[in-house]
Motif scaffolding. Structure first.
Motif, mmCIF file in Angstrom:
data_model
loop_
_atom_site.group_PDB
_atom_site.id
_atom_site.type_symbol
_atom_site.label_atom_id
_atom_site.label_comp_id
_atom_site.label_asym_id
_atom_site.label_seq_id
_atom_site.Cartn_x
_atom_site.Cartn_y
_atom_site.Cartn_z
ATOM 1 N N PHE A 186 0.833 -1.195 0.000
ATOM 2 C CA PHE A 186 0.000 0.000 0.000
ATOM 3 C C PHE A 186 0.875 1.256 0.000
ATOM 4 C CE2 PHE A 186 -2.285 -3.177 2.696
ATOM 5 C CZ PHE A 186 -3.289 -3.479 1.790
ATOM 6 N N THR A 187 0.324 2.311 -0.555
ATOM 7 C CA THR A 187 0.999 3.603 -0.474
ATOM 8 C C THR A 187 0.738 4.208 0.908
ATOM 9 O OG1 THR A 187 -0.935 4.789 -1.306
ATOM 10 C CG2 THR A 187 0.653 3.994 -2.946
ATOM 11 N N PRO A 188 1.562 5.167 1.351
ATOM 12 C CA PRO A 188 1.316 5.820 2.649
ATOM 13 C C PRO A 188 -0.071 6.460 2.727
ATOM 14 C CG PRO A 188 3.528 6.289 1.888
ATOM 15 C CD PRO A 188 2.849 5.581 0.763
ATOM 16 N N ASP A 189 -0.524 7.063 1.623
ATOM 17 C CA ASP A 189 -1.845 7.705 1.637
ATOM 18 C C ASP A 189 -2.963 6.678 1.812
ATOM 19 O OD1 ASP A 189 -0.821 10.233 1.360
ATOM 20 O OD2 ASP A 189 -1.075 10.318 -0.817
ATOM 21 N N PHE A 190 -2.800 5.528 1.173
ATOM 22 C CA PHE A 190 -3.866 4.526 1.302
ATOM 23 C C PHE A 190 -3.832 3.882 2.681
ATOM 24 C CE2 PHE A 190 -6.457 0.791 0.305
ATOM 25 C CZ PHE A 190 -7.496 1.416 -0.378
ATOM 26 N N LYS A 191 -2.662 3.778 3.280
ATOM 27 C CA LYS A 191 -2.584 3.269 4.654
ATOM 28 C C LYS A 191 -3.371 4.173 5.601
ATOM 29 C CE LYS A 191 1.824 0.762 4.579
ATOM 30 N NZ LYS A 191 3.213 0.737 5.109
ATOM 31 N N LYS A 192 -3.291 5.486 5.365
ATOM 32 C CA LYS A 192 -4.052 6.434 6.189
ATOM 33 C C LYS A 192 -5.545 6.214 5.991
ATOM 34 C CE LYS A 192 -0.538 10.104 6.149
ATOM 35 N NZ LYS A 192 -0.235 11.495 5.705
ATOM 36 N N PHE A 193 -5.946 6.007 4.739
ATOM 37 C CA PHE A 193 -7.355 5.764 4.428
ATOM 38 C C PHE A 193 -7.844 4.501 5.146
ATOM 39 C CE2 PHE A 193 -10.599 3.734 1.739
ATOM 40 C CZ PHE A 193 -11.549 4.748 1.686
ATOM 41 N N ILE A 194 -7.038 3.433 5.096
ATOM 42 C CA ILE A 194 -7.399 2.186 5.773
ATOM 43 C C ILE A 194 -7.524 2.413 7.270
ATOM 44 C CG2 ILE A 194 -6.584 -0.129 6.371
ATOM 45 C CD1 ILE A 194 -5.262 -0.281 3.638
ATOM 46 N N GLY A 195 -6.578 3.175 7.842
ATOM 47 C CA GLY A 195 -6.584 3.423 9.276
ATOM 48 C C GLY A 195 -7.855 4.114 9.741
ATOM 49 N N VAL A 196 -8.309 5.099 8.984
ATOM 50 C CA VAL A 196 -9.541 5.819 9.341
ATOM 51 C C VAL A 196 -10.744 4.872 9.286
ATOM 52 C CG1 VAL A 196 -11.139 7.633 8.636
ATOM 53 C CG2 VAL A 196 -8.683 8.070 8.617
ATOM 54 N N GLN A 197 -10.813 4.073 8.238
ATOM 55 C CA GLN A 197 -11.949 3.153 8.086
ATOM 56 C C GLN A 197 -11.969 2.109 9.204
ATOM 57 O OE1 GLN A 197 -14.273 3.878 5.879
ATOM 58 N NE2 GLN A 197 -12.974 5.578 5.217
ATOM 59 N N HIS A 198 -10.802 1.605 9.573
ATOM 60 C CA HIS A 198 -10.747 0.588 10.614
ATOM 61 C C HIS A 198 -11.108 1.146 11.986
ATOM 62 C CE1 HIS A 198 -8.093 -2.573 8.345
ATOM 63 N NE2 HIS A 198 -9.266 -2.349 7.779
#
Length: 260
Positions: A186-198
């Protein structure tokens, strides 16, 4: 009016990417087969897309599946970069971000459906948790997080405790830490997106996996122990398959007899 209510109504909220959409549409079919109304929510373009690409059955012939195709704001859609050092399809992130704007549409739909049923069950993709967060305002609503990847992958990525147990088990059989790494996935930006959703997924009552214990028994057992410790439930309902079992067995038998 109460007598005419449905005992249970299900609302499906997939991430608008084909692999995610397809799985929850097949799950919708299985649930609707029990005469439970299922409301399938998506963006206007991708809702039409998944129905056109569907194989094995015709969603237009099932009267208990209702499709809600809602608009989302325009978003930039850059072309994929085949030369990127990170192989994650980052060009899809703008769509994922735009899909979070479905929240108001979903909140209105849940409010409306809440008065028509005794129990409102929301099943949402793990990456659409922010979209369904308003279900907590409804006394008869509950949500379940659907994971479109294997229980094995989910355990490694989302559960530090279970992930560590899996790593010890796998490494004892010769697999290295490098083989289990998510580096470059994952890219750093998508990791942030995943973190918010989780973070918002913590509001759900449990998790649903498109797998079964025959396939992932040890992993599911570990995840279930963890889920119970947090007063959550775990469901392994897959693998979803639109093929008719009888026809499949006939094809296998026909093939086997040709080898004799």
């Amino acid at each position: 009016m109460v007598a005419n209510q449905n005992k249970v109504v299900v609302v499906m909220i997939p991430l608008p990417l084909q692999g995610h959409l397809n799985q929850l549409l097949h799950l919708s079919r299985l649930i609707s087969a029990h005469n439970v109304p299922v409301h399938f929510v998506c963006t206007a373009a991708h809702g039409r897309q998944v129905r056109l690409r569907l194989q094995g059955w015709n969603p237009n012939t099932i009267s208990t599946i209702f499709f809600h195709d809602f608009p989302i704001p325009p978003f930039a859609c850059p072309p994929p970069n085949p030369n990127s050092t990170n192989k994650f399809p980052s060009h899809l992130q703008p769509l994922c971000e735009a899909a979070t704007h479905l929240r108001n549409h979903v909140a209105s739909l849940l409010q409306k459906l809440s008065s028509t049923t005794n129990r409102l069950v929301v099943i949402h993709d793990s990456l659409m948790s922010t979209v369904v967060q308003d279900f907590v305002c409804l006394p008869n609503a509950e949500s379940y997080t659907f994971h479109s990847v294997s229980a094995f992958s989910t355990a490694l990525y989302t559960s530090e405790k279970v992930g560590e147990q899996i790593r010890k088990l796998i490494e004892s059989k010769g697999t290295t830490e490098y083989d289990l790494s998510f580096d470059g996935c994952f890219t750093p930006d998508f990791k942030k997106f995943i973190g918010v959703q989780h973070e918002y997924a913590k509001l759900s009552s449990g998790r649903i996996y498109n797998t079964c214990r025959v396939i992932e028994q040890p992993i599911l057992d570990l995840l279930e122990i963890e889920a119970r410790s947090r007063n959550k439930t775990l469901w392994a309902l897959g693998p979803f398959n639109p093929l008719e079992l009888k026809r499949l067995l006939q094809q296998i038998f026909k093939y086997v007899t040709t080898l004799v």
